[in-house]
Design an enzyme around this catalytic site. Structure first.
Site, mmCIF file in Angstrom:
data_model
loop_
_atom_site.group_PDB
_atom_site.id
_atom_site.type_symbol
_atom_site.label_atom_id
_atom_site.label_comp_id
_atom_site.label_asym_id
_atom_site.label_seq_id
_atom_site.Cartn_x
_atom_site.Cartn_y
_atom_site.Cartn_z
ATOM 1 N N ASP A 109 8.132 43.841 81.296
ATOM 2 C CA ASP A 109 8.343 42.848 82.046
ATOM 3 C C ASP A 109 6.928 42.345 82.551
ATOM 4 O O ASP A 109 6.508 43.177 83.086
ATOM 5 C CB ASP A 109 9.494 43.171 83.081
ATOM 6 C CG ASP A 109 9.283 41.834 84.116
ATOM 7 O OD1 ASP A 109 8.457 41.049 83.896
ATOM 8 O OD2 ASP A 109 10.195 41.765 84.933
ATOM 9 N N LYS A 138 1.165 26.561 84.532
ATOM 10 C CA LYS A 138 0.268 26.647 83.499
ATOM 11 C C LYS A 138 -1.042 26.094 83.660
ATOM 12 O O LYS A 138 -1.946 26.289 83.000
ATOM 13 C CB LYS A 138 1.106 25.584 82.283
ATOM 14 C CG LYS A 138 2.244 26.056 82.096
ATOM 15 C CD LYS A 138 2.158 27.411 81.044
ATOM 16 C CE LYS A 138 3.164 28.309 80.423
ATOM 17 N NZ LYS A 138 2.772 29.201 79.900
ATOM 18 N N TYR A 177 6.554 24.828 86.906
ATOM 19 C CA TYR A 177 6.173 25.102 85.640
ATOM 20 C C TYR A 177 4.600 24.488 85.188
ATOM 21 O O TYR A 177 3.623 25.022 84.819
ATOM 22 C CB TYR A 177 6.872 24.721 84.369
ATOM 23 C CG TYR A 177 6.380 24.878 83.062
ATOM 24 C CD1 TYR A 177 6.668 26.326 82.590
ATOM 25 C CD2 TYR A 177 5.921 23.963 82.338
ATOM 26 C CE1 TYR A 177 6.213 26.675 81.192
ATOM 27 C CE2 TYR A 177 5.495 24.272 80.803
ATOM 28 C CZ TYR A 177 5.815 25.472 80.680
ATOM 29 O OH TYR A 177 5.481 25.908 79.203
ATOM 30 N N GLY A 225 10.324 32.982 69.119
ATOM 31 C CA GLY A 225 9.505 31.688 69.272
ATOM 32 C C GLY A 225 8.005 31.711 68.765
ATOM 33 O O GLY A 225 7.802 32.549 68.052
ATOM 34 N N ILE A 226 7.175 31.458 69.874
ATOM 35 C CA ILE A 226 5.809 31.534 69.558
ATOM 36 C C ILE A 226 5.160 32.826 69.268
ATOM 37 O O ILE A 226 4.507 33.101 68.509
ATOM 38 C CB ILE A 226 4.844 30.808 70.539
ATOM 39 C CG1 ILE A 226 5.482 29.165 70.383
ATOM 40 C CG2 ILE A 226 3.384 30.724 70.405
ATOM 41 C CD1 ILE A 226 4.789 28.502 71.811
HETATM 42 N N1 LIG Z 1 8.151 25.783 73.445
HETATM 43 C C1 LIG Z 1 7.428 24.869 73.945
HETATM 44 O O1 LIG Z 1 7.801 23.733 73.910
HETATM 45 C C2 LIG Z 1 6.099 25.217 74.635
HETATM 46 C C3 LIG Z 1 5.217 24.532 74.949
HETATM 47 C C4 LIG Z 1 4.169 24.620 75.438
HETATM 48 C C5 LIG Z 1 3.822 25.902 75.883
HETATM 49 N N2 LIG Z 1 4.809 26.830 75.944
HETATM 50 C C6 LIG Z 1 4.350 28.215 76.120
HETATM 51 O O2 LIG Z 1 4.583 28.976 75.179
HETATM 52 C C7 LIG Z 1 4.877 30.387 75.566
HETATM 53 C C8 LIG Z 1 6.258 30.754 74.457
HETATM 54 O O3 LIG Z 1 7.150 30.209 74.684
HETATM 55 P P1 LIG Z 1 8.371 29.931 73.491
HETATM 56 O O4 LIG Z 1 8.551 28.459 73.463
HETATM 57 O O5 LIG Z 1 7.878 30.732 72.342
HETATM 58 O O6 LIG Z 1 9.395 30.481 74.595
HETATM 59 P P2 LIG Z 1 10.903 31.334 74.187
HETATM 60 O O7 LIG Z 1 11.534 31.114 75.292
HETATM 61 O O8 LIG Z 1 11.445 30.913 73.004
HETATM 62 O O9 LIG Z 1 10.117 32.717 74.208
HETATM 63 C C9 LIG Z 1 9.726 33.196 75.188
HETATM 64 C C10 LIG Z 1 9.790 34.740 75.418
HETATM 65 O O10 LIG Z 1 9.072 35.401 76.551
HETATM 66 C C11 LIG Z 1 10.288 36.353 76.852
HETATM 67 N N3 LIG Z 1 10.031 36.663 78.229
HETATM 68 C C12 LIG Z 1 10.494 35.855 79.292
HETATM 69 N N4 LIG Z 1 10.290 36.308 80.454
HETATM 70 C C13 LIG Z 1 9.310 37.467 80.370
HETATM 71 C C14 LIG Z 1 9.065 38.477 80.925
HETATM 72 N N5 LIG Z 1 8.877 38.552 82.495
HETATM 73 N N6 LIG Z 1 8.222 39.581 80.626
HETATM 74 C C15 LIG Z 1 8.272 39.648 79.290
HETATM 75 N N7 LIG Z 1 8.804 39.014 78.331
HETATM 76 C C16 LIG Z 1 9.397 37.703 78.799
HETATM 77 C C17 LIG Z 1 11.627 36.030 76.546
HETATM 78 O O11 LIG Z 1 12.529 37.037 76.524
HETATM 79 C C18 LIG Z 1 11.265 35.338 75.278
HETATM 80 O O12 LIG Z 1 11.666 36.313 74.285
HETATM 81 C C19 LIG Z 1 5.246 30.270 76.701
HETATM 82 O O13 LIG Z 1 4.317 30.819 77.773
HETATM 83 C C20 LIG Z 1 5.630 28.816 77.304
HETATM 84 O O14 LIG Z 1 5.285 28.170 78.226
HETATM 85 C C21 LIG Z 1 5.795 26.474 75.009
#
Ligand SMILES: NC(=O)c1ccc[n+]([C@@H]2O[C@H](COP(=O)([O-])OP(=O)(O)OC[C@H]3O[C@@H](n4cnc5c(N)ncnc54)[C@H](O)[C@@H]3O)[C@@H](O)[C@H]2O)c1
Length: 256
Positions: free
Chosen positions: A60, A158, A154, A17-18
């Site tokens: 973690d 945030k 959530y 992801g991001i």
């Molecule tokens: N995707 C969206 O629509 C969106 C929108 C707004 C904000 N965000 C934020 O962006 C960030 C990244 O989101 P994403 O969409 O890439 O999510 P994703 O679920 O694709 O990836 C998240 C990653 O975090 C890891 N993770 C989860 N719990 C963890 C922990 N306790 N310790 C270490 N790693 C952990 C997961 O294994 C995963 O690889 C997050 O904080 C999310 O809340 C996402």
């Protein structure tokens, strides 16, 4: 190509992801990146894919001892940490997350990763960057700005990230630490979490994404690289006068 030349970054939740897109952009711009995640298999594969400037470490973010290990790894391998991206986060557990059907265990599980993880990261980074300066980028969400009735825990988590960013920024400025701290607020992004979110609105992931043009003025869903490019700006010295700010990256979603 060299906007982050010789910088050392730690990106949490970097297996996908991001976080993965951010690690990739950082490396393209000359940084060394310590990629951390709880998903060891995906994290190791991702770091291998990104080449010699990437290294994976299992972490973690909700565990203090894991932050100590991560910071020790950053210090031992390099001259010191320049950038921390507090990106790891979780969305929900189960389908419906209104105030009526969120139980305490669910609430606490979300806050533990999304809030305590960022708190521990900021604390560790300030300690590590003190005296050398640096940039902390906390990944929040539009959910910190607008009400999210089906994601009560959530949204609150945030909003806490958004608010925590500002005292970290001002404390570091008051102390002349040279450490900046900013938050980033994406709308739905095409990642695993984005799919999870879309699945919660009516159950069909594709239908959820298809509905984005009706909710987002720019009409296209964000791709991970769209968020990564904004994180890159905040991490770089181009943003040297930017601290305590919130960069909304949402295709105009919160402007209407
Ligand atoms: N995707 C969206 O629509 C969106 C929108 C707004 C904000 N965000 C934020 O962006 C960030 C990244 O989101 P994403 O969409 O890439 O999510 P994703 O679920 O694709 O990836 C998240 C990653 O975090 C890891 N993770 C989860 N719990 C963890 C922990 N306790 N310790 C270490 N790693 C952990 C997961 O294994 C995963 O690889 C997050 O904080 C999310 O809340 C996402």
């Amino acid at each position: 190509m060299d906007r982050l030349a010789n910088k050392v970054a730690l990106v949490t939740g970097a297996a996908t992801g991001i976080g993965l897109a951010t690690s990739r952009r950082f490396i393209e711009e000359g940084a060394h990146v310590l990629m951390t995640d709880i998903d060891t298999q995906a994290g190791e594969a991702a770091a291998k894919d990104l080449g010699a400037k990437a290294r994976f470490l299992a972490q973690d973010v909700s565990k203090e001892e894991d932050w100590q290990r991560a910071m020790a790894a950053a210090a031992e391998e390099t001259a010191g940490l320049d950038i921390l991206v507090n990106n790891a986060g979780i969305l929900a557990i189960g389908d419906h997350q209104t105030i009526e059907d969120t139980d305490l265990a669910h609430w606490q599980a979300i806050q533990k990763v999304n809030v305590e993880g960022v708190f521990l990261g900021c604390q560790a980074a300030v300690k590590a960057m003190k005296g050398r300066g640096g940039s902390i980028v906390n990944i929040s969400s539009v959910a910190a700005i607008i009400g999210t009735p089906t994601l009560a825990a959530y949204g609150a988590s945030k909003a806490a990230v958004r608010q925590l960013t500002k005292p970290v920024a001002i404390h570091c400025a008051n102390k002349d630490y040279g450490i900046r701290c900013n938050s980033v607020h994406p709308d739905p992004v095409r990642t695993n979490m984005g799919d999870e979110l879309m699945g919660m609105y009516g159950g069909n992931v594709d239908q959820g994404w298809d509905a984005i043009p009706g909710r987002v003025p720019l009409k296209t869903p964000a791709e991970p690289v769209d968020i990564a490019n904004c994180i890159l700006f905040l991490a770089s010295d181009e943003a040297r006068h930017v601290t305590g700010s919130e960069l909304v990256v949402d295709g105009g979603m919160t402007a209407i």
